[in-house]
Design a protein around this motif. Structure first.
Motif, PDB file in Angstrom:
ATOM      1  N   ASN A  32      -0.669  11.848   8.303  1.00  0.00           N
ATOM      2  CA  ASN A  32      -1.006  11.069   6.927  1.00  0.00           C
ATOM      3  C   ASN A  32       0.036  11.150   5.807  1.00  0.00           C
ATOM      4  O   ASN A  32       0.952  12.133   5.963  1.00  0.00           O
ATOM      5  N   GLY A  33       0.569   9.975   5.340  1.00  0.00           N
ATOM      6  CA  GLY A  33       1.288   9.776   4.344  1.00  0.00           C
ATOM      7  C   GLY A  33       2.809   9.783   4.852  1.00  0.00           C
ATOM      8  O   GLY A  33       3.879   9.892   4.062  1.00  0.00           O
ATOM      9  N   GLY A  35       4.194   7.246   6.088  1.00  0.00           N
ATOM     10  CA  GLY A  35       4.672   5.782   5.845  1.00  0.00           C
ATOM     11  C   GLY A  35       4.484   4.756   6.718  1.00  0.00           C
ATOM     12  O   GLY A  35       5.314   3.963   6.879  1.00  0.00           O
ATOM     13  N   LYS A  36       3.296   4.751   7.723  1.00  0.00           N
ATOM     14  CA  LYS A  36       2.950   4.100   8.270  1.00  0.00           C
ATOM     15  C   LYS A  36       2.676   2.539   7.740  1.00  0.00           C
ATOM     16  O   LYS A  36       3.063   1.529   8.110  1.00  0.00           O
ATOM     17  N   SER A  37       1.556   2.654   6.688  1.00  0.00           N
ATOM     18  CA  SER A  37       1.111   1.644   6.106  1.00  0.00           C
ATOM     19  C   SER A  37       2.118   0.894   5.557  1.00  0.00           C
ATOM     20  O   SER A  37       2.061  -0.583   5.452  1.00  0.00           O
ATOM     21  N   SER A  38       2.968   1.477   5.016  1.00  0.00           N
ATOM     22  CA  SER A  38       4.060   0.889   4.440  1.00  0.00           C
ATOM     23  C   SER A  38       4.856  -0.065   5.084  1.00  0.00           C
ATOM     24  O   SER A  38       5.201  -1.242   4.377  1.00  0.00           O
ATOM     25  N   ASN A  58       5.639  -1.427  -8.089  1.00  0.00           N
ATOM     26  CA  ASN A  58       5.223  -0.137  -7.552  1.00  0.00           C
ATOM     27  C   ASN A  58       5.730  -0.148  -6.249  1.00  0.00           C
ATOM     28  O   ASN A  58       5.530   0.888  -5.532  1.00  0.00           O
ATOM     29  N   ILE A  60       8.703  -0.447  -5.292  1.00  0.00           N
ATOM     30  CA  ILE A  60       9.974   0.001  -5.142  1.00  0.00           C
ATOM     31  C   ILE A  60       9.957   1.558  -5.144  1.00  0.00           C
ATOM     32  O   ILE A  60       9.279   2.214  -5.837  1.00  0.00           O
TER      33      ILE A  60
END
Ligand SMILES: Nc1ncnc2c1ncn2[C@@H]1O[C@H](COP(=O)(O)OP(=O)(O)OP(=O)(O)O)[C@@H](O)[C@H]1O
Length: 878
Positions: A32-33, A35-38, A58, A60
């Motif tokens: 979780n967190g 950076g996959k969805s990013s 947001n 950046i």
């Protein structure tokens, strides 16, 4: 169109990541967190510049100022590679390249190209093949709205909206019509205005004619009077001129008459002043003469004083001169003697100096001689060198003998020591000396004896050594004495020689001194004499400038001064006798003269002024006659002129009245002309306005027709009729696609039907999806299993995409299995696998291990510090 690669720079949690999608099913995995969805956000942003998380900034990475995302897409059928680059903020341009060739730069143009060339419609993709976290089934309830969006039906609504273009065109036309109605009213009022104006112009023209006739008559009268006035003006001008001249002449005449009244009196004063001035002149001349004598006396008196001073000074000089001349004579002999001696001294100087030089050498030599003799006295102690030599020889001989004796004794000791040593070395009882038998007793005895002997001899040797030391000491003493005696002897001999040489030199010096002595003594006595004479000689030199001739010259001068003094004294007495006034008056003479001069000048000034006045007044008497004549001439001309001021004023009044009348007529004419001009212009204006208004109001029927047509169009377009018509055309295509796709998913339905009704502005759309099983029963979507629902949802998304896009290149699923139970998850995986035949590339963000299993390419995302990093081709547990 396939996604080949995405590069994220300072985008969300990614500082610098590059992800390649090399597989058919690409799984993006990580905690979780991480950076996959990013990465999915990056794909959406790069394609459509669509901010997924609030606003653009947001996206950046925190702490950075700019961000860049670059995506590479491939179209294998056409062999093309597209690179799209997006920047935040937008001040840095975006770009899209086709096989490295730029297609566009501005962000809006890039988005336009994505739409045009790649056929990637944002609304379609985001509603179908890009599925965000847990969103798969939302298509069921949103289908109507999705369709509205992807079919761009909203635009139709916007068209008929109260803010929409039809409304605004209608509004515009209504406003135009309203304005045209106003123009029509205006037209009618202008026609009425025009008639009034034409009537007024006729009246004005009639007034103008009658006024112009009256004005002409009055103008003729006025011209006649003006002519009369011109003649009267000329007369008047001359009359005024003559009157002024007359007044001027009278004034002048009176002034002159007043001025000449006191002429006789002035002439009397002139005479008196003349007499007074003559007397003053005489008096002044007398005083002047006396003053001259006084001045001469003063000069002579001053000269006597100067000469007396000169005489006194000269007498003192003569006395001093005489005394100095006397002293000079007395010193003359001594000075002569001094100079002679000085000469002699010079002649003797060389010998004198030589004597002194030799004398000082002689004195020092004598001193040296004395010293040498004293020194030789000390050498008189006699030393007997021969005796000392004899003693020395004897001692040397004795030393030699003692050394020989000592050597012998030392040899004896050595022999004895050898015997003792031999005794010690004997092995057996044979005497090494004599070869006889030898016992221990005998050995001992020999040893003792030998040792006693050695002792004795050593004592003797010691004695010899002592004597030798003493002798050697004595020998050294004698040798020192001999050496000293020899040195003294040599020294004495050298001093004696030195003394003899000195004595000879002294004799020579005495000889020379005797020869020079006389000259030396004479020099000294003359030098002494010169010392005594020197003071006289100096005094003599000081007095040398005094001569007899000069003294005589001075005496002569003195005589001349005395003679001059005599002359001056007699001249003074002679002049004084001419001065007949007492002494106390003398000093006041010059004051008196100046008083008289002052009075004289004063009176003379007055006289000059009076004379000039008399002259002027005499001339004025002539002027009086002339002015009288002039006055008579002027009066005669005035009579001839015959000018009457009263009549003249009457004429002027008549002219003024007429003038006023003509002027007021002219003003009225001008006013009427002005009004006429203005009215004509107004008429022209009204005519042109009427013309324009006519063209406007001609348009009214046309606009009224347009408006009614627009109203009809709006009515036709508003409502859901048209929208539903459009949708009904697409629906069968979607339904066919859906059933096609579902057939690949291995489900037990014969068919699935889709019905939806598009909602209005405030009304939500309706969707009805029905599945028909092989037995022919129809089942509502709600009644189906989870797996069946997901399959239909995915199939429906793909069906819509296929109906609206040329081809479906990829599908992106962000956490599709989230919130799903075990069984449904498994079913979803099967469907995904089956979907491969419809979509060539699938990208799934997941936590699910089973998803990893069906994937052929794993992209592992993890946190490295506070930044996301990517490792490709491996799973997170590898
Ligand atoms: N502008 C930003 N700059 C830096 N980090 C950010 C920014 N915006 C969000 N983040 C952080 O980025 C991290 C990654 O977010 P992301 O949604 O990509 O994670 P994920 O791997 O998909 O997680 P999950 O599995 O929980 O959905 C999060 O920790 C989030 O707080």
């Amino acid at each position: 169109m396939k996604i080949e690669q995405i590069t994220l720079k300072n985008f969300l949690s990614h500082e610098s990541s590059q992800v390649s999608f090399k597989g058919n099913i690409n799984a993006i995995v990580g905690v979780n967190g991480a950076g996959k969805s990013s990465i999915i956000d990056g794909i959406v942003f790069s394609l459509f510049r669509e901010p997924s998380r609030g606003n653009m900034n947001n996206l950046i990475r925190k702490g950075k100022k700019t961000s860049t995302v670059e995506i590479v897409l491939s179209d294998n059928s056409k062999g093309k590679i597209y690179t799209i680059r997006r920047n935040i903020p937008a001040s840095t341009e975006d770009s899209i390249l086709e096989n490295s060739k730029p297609l566009a730069y501005r962000s809006s143009e890039v988005s336009q190209k994505v739409q045009e060339i790649l056929h990637l419609d944002k609304d379609i993709l985001l509603s179908t093949v890009i599925v965000r976290q847990g969103d798969i089934e939302s298509i069921f309830k949103d289908l109507a709205d999705v369709m509205k969006k992807v079919m761009k039906l909203e635009n139709l609504e916007k068209l008929t909206d109260s803010n929409g273009p039809i409304f605004s065109v209608k509004k515009e036309l209504e406003m135009k019509l309203e304005n045209l109605q106003k123009d029509k009213e205006m037209y009618e009022s202008k026609i009425a205005q025009k008639k009034d104006l034409e009537k007024e112009i006729d009246n004005l023209n009639n007034n103008l004619k009658s006024l112009e006739a009256q004005k002409e008559e009055k103008t003729l009268q006025l011209n006649q009077l003006q002519k009369n006035k011109e003649e009267e003006d000329k007369k008047r001008e001359r009359y005024i001129e003559l009157k002024a001249k007359l007044e001027n002449a009278n004034t002048q005449l009176n002034k002159i008459k007043e001025d000449v009244k006191d002429l006789e009196e002035k002439m009397k004063i002139e005479q008196e002043l003349d007499t007074e001035l003559k007397q003053l002149q005489e008096e002044k001349e007398n005083l002047q003469r006396l003053n001259d004598i006084i001045n001469q006396l003063k000069l002579i008196s001053q000269s006597i004083k100067d000469n007396n001073n000169q005489l006194q000074k000269l007498s003192r000089e003569i006395d001093e001169y005489k005394e100095n001349l006397h002293t000079k004579k007395e010193l003359e002999d001594k000075a002569k003697k001094y100079e002679e001696n000085k000469q002699i001294l010079e002649q003797l100087k060389r010998k004198y100096l030589e004597y002194n030089k030799i004398k000082s050498v002689y004195d020092s030599d004598r001193e040296k001689e004395n010293n040498l003799e004293n020194e030789l006295q000390r050498f008189l102690i006699f030393i007997d060198i021969n005796k000392l030599q004899n003693d020395l020889d004897k001692i040397s001989e004795r030393i030699q003998n003692l050394n020989t004796e000592k050597g012998q004794k030392e040899e004896s000791v050595n022999q004895l020591l050898k015997i003792i040593k031999n005794l010690n070395d004997v092995h057996g009882n044979i005497c090494p000396v004599c070869g006889r038998e030898l016992d221990e007793e005998h050995k001992k005895k020999i040893r003792e004896e030998s040792e006693t002997k050695i002792k004795d001899i050593k004592i003797e040797i010691q004695k010899i050594e002592k004597e030798l030391r003493d002798l050697n000491e004595e020998k050294r003493n004698i040798e020192t004495k001999i050496k000293k005696a020899l040195e003294l002897k040599a020294k004495k001999e050298s001093k004696e020689k030195e003394l003899n040489d000195l004595k000879e030199k002294i004799i020579e010096e005495e000889k020379t001194l005797n020869q020079l002595k006389d000259s030396h003594d004479k020099y000294e006595s003359i030098e002494k004499e010169l010392e005594e004479l020197e003071q006289y000689y100096k005094k003599y030199l000081q007095l040398q400038r005094y001569t007899q001739n000069e003294l005589e010259e001075k005496e002569k001068n003195k005589q001349e001064i005395l003679q001059r003094l005599d002359e001056l004294n007699s001249k003074y007495s002679q002049l004084r006798s001419q001065l007949t006034i007492p002494d106390e008056e003398i000093s006041r003479i010059s004051f008196k003269i100046s008083q008289i001069e002052k009075e004289y000048n004063n009176k003379q000034g007055i006289l000059i002024r009076i004379k000039a006045e008399i002259e002027r007044k005499k001339k004025e008497l002539d002027d009086i006659k002339e002015i009288d004549n002039e006055i008579q001439t002027i009066n005669a001309e005035i009579l001839r002129l015959d000018f009457d001021e009263a009549k003249y004023n009457e004429l002027i009044n008549s002219i003024n009245t007429l003038n006023q009348e003509v002027n007021s007529m002219s003003q009225e004419i001008s006013r009427i002309l002005g009004k006429l001009e203005a009215d004509k212009k107004s008429l022209e204006q009204i005519n042109s306005e009427l013309e324009k208004l006519k063209t406007s109001i001609d348009k009214i029927p046309q606009i009224e027709k347009g408006l009614s047509k627009l109203e009809k169009l709006r009515n036709d377009l508003s409502g859901s009729g048209l929208q539903n018509f459009i949708i009904s055309n697409v629906k069968p295509k979607i339904e066919n696609n859906l059933n096609d796709i579902l057939s690949m998913f291995n489900l037990s339905f014969s068919r699935v039907s889709v019905d939806f009704e598009i909602g209005g502005k405030s009304k939500k759309g309706k969707t009805k999806i029905t599945a028909f099983n092989t037995a022919g029963y129809d089942l509502d979507i709600e009644m189906l299993s989870g797996g069946e629902r997901i399959s239909i949802a995915l199939a429906l998304r793909l069906a819509i995409a296929r109906a609206l896009l040329d081809e479906i290149g990829f599908m992106i699923l962000d956490e599709p299995t989230i919130h799903l139970d075990e069984e449904r998850r498994r079913e979803l995986l099967n469907i995904i696998r089956s979907a491969m035949s419809i979509v060539p590339q699938i990208i799934i963000v997941t936590h699910d291990d089973e998803v990893k299993e069906i994937s052929d390419y794993i992209i592992n995302v993890y946190k490295k510090g506070d930044s996301s990093a990517v490792k490709e081709g491996v799973s997170d547990d590898q």
